[in-house]
Design a protein around this motif. Structure first.
Motif, PDB file in Angstrom:
ATOM      1  N   ILE A   1       0.909  -1.185  -0.101  1.00  0.00           N
ATOM      2  CA  ILE A   1       0.076   0.065   0.006  1.00  0.00           C
ATOM      3  C   ILE A   1       0.753   1.332  -0.001  1.00  0.00           C
ATOM      4  O   ILE A   1       0.677   2.127  -0.845  1.00  0.00           O
ATOM      5  CB  ILE A   1      -0.903   0.095   1.274  1.00  0.00           C
ATOM      6  CG1 ILE A   1      -1.775  -1.170   0.966  1.00  0.00           C
ATOM      7  CG2 ILE A   1      -1.355   1.358   1.447  1.00  0.00           C
ATOM      8  CD1 ILE A   1      -2.815  -1.268   2.402  1.00  0.00           C
ATOM      9  N   ALA A   2       1.764   1.228   1.112  1.00  0.00           N
ATOM     10  CA  ALA A   2       2.637   2.359   1.080  1.00  0.00           C
ATOM     11  C   ALA A   2       3.437   2.838  -0.319  1.00  0.00           C
ATOM     12  O   ALA A   2       3.582   3.629  -0.602  1.00  0.00           O
ATOM     13  CB  ALA A   2       3.612   2.144   2.163  1.00  0.00           C
ATOM     14  N   ILE A   3       3.890   1.660  -0.755  1.00  0.00           N
ATOM     15  CA  ILE A   3       4.905   2.021  -2.073  1.00  0.00           C
ATOM     16  C   ILE A   3       3.981   2.391  -3.199  1.00  0.00           C
ATOM     17  O   ILE A   3       4.189   3.479  -4.038  1.00  0.00           O
ATOM     18  CB  ILE A   3       5.708   0.538  -2.407  1.00  0.00           C
ATOM     19  CG1 ILE A   3       6.797   0.510  -1.361  1.00  0.00           C
ATOM     20  CG2 ILE A   3       6.304   0.912  -3.539  1.00  0.00           C
ATOM     21  CD1 ILE A   3       7.574  -0.644  -1.261  1.00  0.00           C
ATOM     22  N   VAL A   4       2.889   1.540  -3.524  1.00  0.00           N
ATOM     23  CA  VAL A   4       1.975   1.869  -4.655  1.00  0.00           C
ATOM     24  C   VAL A   4       1.449   3.233  -4.419  1.00  0.00           C
ATOM     25  O   VAL A   4       1.226   4.119  -5.297  1.00  0.00           O
ATOM     26  CB  VAL A   4       1.150   0.747  -4.967  1.00  0.00           C
ATOM     27  CG1 VAL A   4       0.029   1.139  -5.849  1.00  0.00           C
ATOM     28  CG2 VAL A   4       1.701  -0.632  -5.227  1.00  0.00           C
ATOM     29  N   SER A   5       0.985   3.563  -3.287  1.00  0.00           N
ATOM     30  CA  SER A   5       0.242   4.975  -3.091  1.00  0.00           C
ATOM     31  C   SER A   5       1.183   6.322  -3.053  1.00  0.00           C
ATOM     32  O   SER A   5       1.074   6.965  -3.517  1.00  0.00           O
ATOM     33  CB  SER A   5      -0.443   5.073  -1.738  1.00  0.00           C
ATOM     34  OG  SER A   5      -0.875   3.597  -1.199  1.00  0.00           O
ATOM     35  N   TYR A   6       2.615   5.792  -2.334  1.00  0.00           N
ATOM     36  CA  TYR A   6       3.361   7.053  -2.152  1.00  0.00           C
ATOM     37  C   TYR A   6       4.702   6.994  -2.907  1.00  0.00           C
ATOM     38  O   TYR A   6       5.205   7.981  -3.230  1.00  0.00           O
ATOM     39  CB  TYR A   6       3.549   7.280  -0.800  1.00  0.00           C
ATOM     40  CG  TYR A   6       2.344   7.672  -0.007  1.00  0.00           C
ATOM     41  CD1 TYR A   6       1.917   8.914   0.020  1.00  0.00           C
ATOM     42  CD2 TYR A   6       1.791   6.879   0.591  1.00  0.00           C
ATOM     43  CE1 TYR A   6       0.639   9.512   0.807  1.00  0.00           C
ATOM     44  CE2 TYR A   6       0.156   7.066   1.442  1.00  0.00           C
ATOM     45  CZ  TYR A   6      -0.084   8.419   1.243  1.00  0.00           C
ATOM     46  OH  TYR A   6      -1.170   8.895   2.035  1.00  0.00           O
ATOM     47  N   HIS A   7       5.260   5.931  -2.942  1.00  0.00           N
ATOM     48  CA  HIS A   7       6.638   5.582  -3.159  1.00  0.00           C
ATOM     49  C   HIS A   7       7.075   4.808  -4.581  1.00  0.00           C
ATOM     50  O   HIS A   7       7.745   4.083  -4.298  1.00  0.00           O
ATOM     51  CB  HIS A   7       7.575   5.227  -2.082  1.00  0.00           C
ATOM     52  CG  HIS A   7       7.102   5.799  -0.699  1.00  0.00           C
ATOM     53  ND1 HIS A   7       7.154   7.207  -0.397  1.00  0.00           N
ATOM     54  CD2 HIS A   7       6.417   5.097   0.434  1.00  0.00           C
ATOM     55  CE1 HIS A   7       6.924   7.249   0.965  1.00  0.00           C
ATOM     56  NE2 HIS A   7       6.198   6.289   1.077  1.00  0.00           N
ATOM     57  N   TYR A   8       6.059   4.996  -5.510  1.00  0.00           N
ATOM     58  CA  TYR A   8       6.260   4.261  -6.629  1.00  0.00           C
ATOM     59  C   TYR A   8       7.418   4.041  -7.103  1.00  0.00           C
ATOM     60  O   TYR A   8       7.676   3.133  -8.179  1.00  0.00           O
ATOM     61  CB  TYR A   8       5.135   4.231  -7.669  1.00  0.00           C
ATOM     62  CG  TYR A   8       5.108   5.935  -7.936  1.00  0.00           C
ATOM     63  CD1 TYR A   8       5.875   6.625  -8.912  1.00  0.00           C
ATOM     64  CD2 TYR A   8       4.325   6.814  -7.406  1.00  0.00           C
ATOM     65  CE1 TYR A   8       5.876   7.712  -9.226  1.00  0.00           C
ATOM     66  CE2 TYR A   8       4.384   8.192  -7.566  1.00  0.00           C
ATOM     67  CZ  TYR A   8       5.072   8.505  -8.583  1.00  0.00           C
ATOM     68  OH  TYR A   8       5.229  10.066  -8.672  1.00  0.00           O
ATOM     69  N   TYR A   9       8.408   5.131  -6.907  1.00  0.00           N
ATOM     70  CA  TYR A   9       9.516   5.283  -7.747  1.00  0.00           C
ATOM     71  C   TYR A   9      10.371   4.236  -7.109  1.00  0.00           C
ATOM     72  O   TYR A   9      11.667   3.619  -7.560  1.00  0.00           O
ATOM     73  CB  TYR A   9      10.407   6.387  -7.513  1.00  0.00           C
ATOM     74  CG  TYR A   9      10.433   7.163  -6.088  1.00  0.00           C
ATOM     75  CD1 TYR A   9      11.375   6.627  -5.229  1.00  0.00           C
ATOM     76  CD2 TYR A   9       9.626   7.800  -5.768  1.00  0.00           C
ATOM     77  CE1 TYR A   9      11.461   7.079  -4.173  1.00  0.00           C
ATOM     78  CE2 TYR A   9       9.312   8.561  -4.350  1.00  0.00           C
ATOM     79  CZ  TYR A   9      10.417   7.847  -3.453  1.00  0.00           C
ATOM     80  OH  TYR A   9      10.508   8.512  -2.131  1.00  0.00           O
ATOM     81  N   MET A  10      10.162   3.560  -6.049  1.00  0.00           N
ATOM     82  CA  MET A  10      10.884   2.264  -5.356  1.00  0.00           C
ATOM     83  C   MET A  10      10.949   1.105  -6.133  1.00  0.00           C
ATOM     84  O   MET A  10      11.528   0.126  -5.649  1.00  0.00           O
ATOM     85  CB  MET A  10      10.601   2.117  -3.927  1.00  0.00           C
ATOM     86  CG  MET A  10      11.102   3.286  -3.088  1.00  0.00           C
ATOM     87  SD  MET A  10      10.730   3.041  -1.344  1.00  0.00           S
ATOM     88  CE  MET A  10      11.847   1.525  -0.944  1.00  0.00           C
ATOM     89  N   ILE A  11       9.748   0.953  -6.988  1.00  0.00           N
ATOM     90  CA  ILE A  11       9.626  -0.197  -7.584  1.00  0.00           C
ATOM     91  C   ILE A  11      10.505  -0.398  -8.730  1.00  0.00           C
ATOM     92  O   ILE A  11      10.780   0.321  -9.633  1.00  0.00           O
ATOM     93  CB  ILE A  11       8.007  -0.507  -8.224  1.00  0.00           C
ATOM     94  CG1 ILE A  11       7.007  -0.035  -6.996  1.00  0.00           C
ATOM     95  CG2 ILE A  11       7.829  -1.702  -8.737  1.00  0.00           C
ATOM     96  CD1 ILE A  11       5.653   0.059  -7.502  1.00  0.00           C
TER      97      ILE A  11
END
Lengths: 369, 502
Positions: B318-328
């Motif tokens: 949830i955190a990565i997809v909503s806020y920090h997508y650049y981490m994927i």
């Protein structure tokens, strides 16, 4: 829950406590301030500052030993009398609160820069303070247990440096001592402010179980901090070089962005996330000392309902006060002044130490007559 | 079924009012009193009989709790062939009846409690004492296989509802006179027996004392599981974590007793409660110790990894997809974006839809008969998941995330702890939706803060980690070889620290 046993700590936990107070915010920008002042010889200045701090710790512990089993709040009452003592205590508590507030604000700002740009600060601060309030309510023993995590995280940070070891250029650190011995000693005051945290010993002394080992633990803690600071600053200087370092605000975080992981590519957020629990525990120890000193000042240590009211109002105060600094520039100025205030406080402890001899002599005279 | 002679009833004390009803020398008075007490009790049989010298006597028992054939065959004939003066020797306090276990008492309240527990009571005219004879025999389940905590190797026995049988199972494993059981009666109405088992000279007497005092202070009408005891004596009420470990496995109980812990057995429940325990003991299975230590260490690490996944994976998604997508990673970002593009909901709703469905399936399968549960699993897992992706309600990746989380949470050996972890996962997800990765980190910090303040019987719950104890820590994330485990864990403060003399 609220009994004194919840506050009792061992000398091993004193180590954790002092490290918690020291490592947290100062180190984040220490390397770049030092680069401005002494170029690539920052780590030597740190070693000097660490030595001075060790001396100060010895003197603080000697002061505390003269008054057995009380904190600075009671020492004030003894030396300066009830009324002046209380006013002075209020000033000291104000200093602790001020530090906690500034740290809270800085914590909040760092998160805003690195992850959540749009979240309202007041909401974010209220969220961040939850674990701090929770642990402070339960007592010192639990704070020290929690802060054990900090030691592990710091070691993890050092491990992270290892990943970047191959980019290190030792030529950036050479020639050693180029800035000149006198200059290095002169600026060693600036890293000295990054070592504040040891003065909190004056607030927790009565809670330590085996008082004989306090000095040893505190000095070990200081040595740990010095070692970590030297490694960090030397590494950052060797990695970025002094000219680059001068322009960075938080070089520790910039370092995080330097590493490219094989699949994930960007691990910087994970690395920065490692710092959040570290920063939590730094705010935590200041917050606890302020809250606990207030409890001791009002003499409500064993009164649960009144403590509840106190912790709620104190928390709301800290959250609101942390909104006062206008912007980051003002915050950084205030943060730099923090070191001077801490030094004034340490000076105050020594005045107490000196006065204690006069007081003792007076008592002796009274007894003799 | 055999007659059980070990009796917890010796602990029976007169509960309630202080009025002591004394056995009268006149049989009529006793009959009158008992009749008053046992109105509307068709199962309490009162049989008058005459002894050989013509003295009237009264036999009282509860049908269904005693061995009637034994009463008929051995007790009654010898009773009726005796003279009243022969039946008991006043000076020696002995009842002269052919039974392995008899008790003499003059307190009618005590006698009533004996009657209700399956001891026939005999009152004889002219004597101010009555005899209670142990003939307990009631219908009970045989010892069966453990169902909640399965094991590959080792014993497969599980506790049953009968306290006597459970005690005998433990006694059979520890053939040592130092295995002791303190008996306490609980339940203001139900009068259940509780046995506090410990090994003398090993378990810390202070902890035994504190625990028995706590259990004695319980005031409740009836307790239907050891979970009631656990909740009523918990140190900290505001916590989702189990303070004590309940287990249905006698072998686990025995191994904990050998570590100086204390086992609480309650009449009527097929499980034991172990105290004091640490957080990490909930992630240890008996199988860890049965095999090779290297393999077991790997499994331990896997379990800890599973714990972290079960707690944080959906929240991280949830955190990565909503806020920090650049981490994927970029290669993963494209399929994720394609899949997410069709979904109209924000990630938190997406995760909640699937997680709630999964939790519903889980809850439903517990109460359903096994054959329906299997088909429900297939319907839930395969069909709903695939259909939800096709319909564009959720994305592909989330199905993987939720499934991995579910599998990871099945790794936790203890049911109570698994429930707690499920509960905490939802809280972390909630904060991840609001604060992104900060929410995950600060929730983790708060969770740790909470674990650190918890205590089980005054012992730190998170012990070998924070505060750190090297000797105990060896046996948490890894499982060293048995030769390296020469010392007992310090959580229960055992009096004898070393295991097995060299």
């Amino acid at each position: 829950m609220m009994n004194n046993k919840a506050n009792e700590i061992s000398s091993g936990q004193v180590f954790i406590f002092v490290v918690s107070g020291q490592i947290g915010f100062g180190i984040l920008s220490l390397a770049s301030t030092l680069a401005e002042d002494v170029g690539h010889d920052g780590w030597i200045a740190i070693a000097f500052a660490g030595l001075i701090t060790a001396l100060l710790i010895c003197m603080i512990v000697a002061t505390l030993k003269r008054f057995d089993n009380i904190t600075i709040i009671e020492i004030n009452n003894i030396i300066f009398g009830k009324y002046i003592g209380r006013v002075l205590s209020l000033f000291i508590i104000a200093y602790l609160t001020y530090t906690a507030v500034l740290m809270m604000r800085k914590f909040n700002d760092i998160i805003k820069i690195s992850a959540l740009r749009l979240t309202p600060s007041i909401v974010l601060t209220s969220f961040l303070i939850i674990p701090i309030v929770y642990l402070s309510w339960y007592g010192l023993k639990y704070i020290c247990r929690y802060s054990t995590l900090k030691i592990i995280l710091i070691l993890t940070v050092v491990l992270y440096y290892m990943l970047l070891l191959k980019y290190l250029r030792f030529t950036f650190l050479q020639p050693i001592g180029a800035a000149g011995g006198m200059k290095i000693i002169k600026v060693s005051f600036s890293p000295f402010t990054s070592f504040i945290g040891y003065e909190l010993l004056t607030f927790i002394y009565p809670y330590i179980k085996d008082k004989k080992k306090v000095l040893k633990s505190a000095l070990y803690a200081n040595a740990f901090t010095v070692a970590f600071y030297i490694i960090t600053v030397a590494f950052l200087t060797g990695f970025f070089g002094e000219t680059m370092l001068e322009q960075l605000i938080y070089p520790v975080f910039s370092l995080a962005r330097a590493y490219r992981a094989p699949v994930f590519e960007r691990l910087d957020l994970f690395f920065i996330s490692l710092w959040f629990p570290i920063m939590v525990s730094t705010v935590l120890v200041y917050y606890f000392c302020a809250y606990n000193s207030l409890k001791r000042l009002f003499n409500i240590e064993n009164n649960k309902p009144k403590s509840k009211i106190l912790i709620w109002s104190f928390t709301i105060m800290v959250v609101l006060l942390s909104r006062l600094p206008r912007d980051m520039i003002q915050l950084n100025t205030l943060f730099d002044q923090l070191g001077y205030i801490a030094t004034v406080y340490v000076g105050f402890i020594f005045i107490c130490y000196a006065l204690s001899f006069i007081k003792r002599r007076k008592k002796k005279n009274e007894k003799a007559s | 079924m055999k007659v059980v002679f070990i009796s917890p009833l010796l602990a029976y004390k007169c509960r309630g009012d202080n009025m002591q009803e004394i056995v009268s020398k006149k049989l009529e008075d006793n009959i009158k009193y008992l009749d008053e007490q046992f109105t509307d009790s068709p199962d309490v049989k009162r049989q008058k009989l005459l002894l050989k010298d013509g003295t009237p006597a009264l036999l009282v028992y509860v049908e269904g709790l005693i061995d009637t054939s034994l009463l008929q065959r051995d007790i009654l004939p010898s009773l009726m062939n005796m003279e009243s003066s022969n039946i008991f020797d006043e000076s020696l306090q002995i009842a002269n009846l052919p039974s392995a276990n008899t008790i003499l008492s003059d307190n009618l309240k005590v006698l009533i409690s004996y009657i209700l527990s399956g001891w026939p009571v005999i009152c004889i005219n002219g004597f101010d004492r009555a005899i209670a004879v142990n003939l307990i025999k009631y219908e009970k389940r045989g010892i069966s296989e453990a169902t909640m905590e399965k094991n590959v190797k080792g014993s497969n026995e599980a506790f049953i509802e009968s306290l006597n049988t459970n005690i005998s199972v433990l006694r059979r494993s520890i053939k040592n006179e130092r295995l002791k059981f303190k008996m306490i009666v609980l339940g203001d109405i139900t009068n259940q027996s509780v046995a506090i088992g410990y090994i003398e000279d090993l378990a810390n007497p202070k902890i035994v004392e504190v625990l028995s005092k706590k259990i004695k202070e319980i005031k409740y009408d009836g307790l239907f599981d050891v979970g009631y005891i656990e909740q009523l004596i918990a140190d900290n009420q505001i916590t989702p974590f189990p303070h004590y470990m309940s287990t249905e496995r006698p072998d686990k109980t025995v191994s904990c007793l050998l570590e100086g812990m204390i086992a609480i057995l309650l009449d009527g429940t097929p499980s034991a409660l172990l105290a004091p325990v640490s957080f990490f003991s909930f992630f240890q299975a008996p199988d860890d110790y049965n095999g090779n230590w290297m393999v077991a260490s790997l499994i331990r690490l896997l379990r800890m990894f599973g714990l972290i996944i079960a707690l944080f994976l959906p929240a991280l998604y949830i955190a990565i997809v909503s806020y920090h997508y650049y981490m994927i990673p970029l290669n993963l970002l494209i399929p994720l974006a394609e899949s997410r593009a069709r979904v109209p909901f924000p990630p938190i709703i997406e995760v909640l839809i699937l997680e709630t469905t999964l939790e519903m399936i889980r809850e439903a399968t517990i109460r359903l008969p096994t054959f329906i549960a299997t088909s429900l699993g297939v319907v839930g897992g395969l069909i709903i998941g695939q259909a939800a992706v096709d319909a564009g309600i959720v994305s592909n990746i989330i199905i993987i995330v939720v499934s991995i989380t579910a599998i990871a949470s099945f790794l936790i050996p203890n049911y109570d702890m698994a429930l707690t972890i499920r509960y905490i996962r939802f809280i972390v997800m909630f904060f991840a939706a609001i604060f992104g990765i900060i929410g995950v980190v600060i929730s983790g910090v708060f969770l740790l803060a909470h674990l650190v303040i918890l205590e089980s019987m005054g012992e730190p719950y998170f012990k070998p980690m924070f505060p750190f104890r090297l000797n105990d820590f060896k046996d948490t994330l890894l499982r060293p070889s048995l030769k390296a485990l020469r010392k007992r864990p310090s959580i229960a403060h055992p009096l004898d620290k070393s295991r097995g003399k060299k």
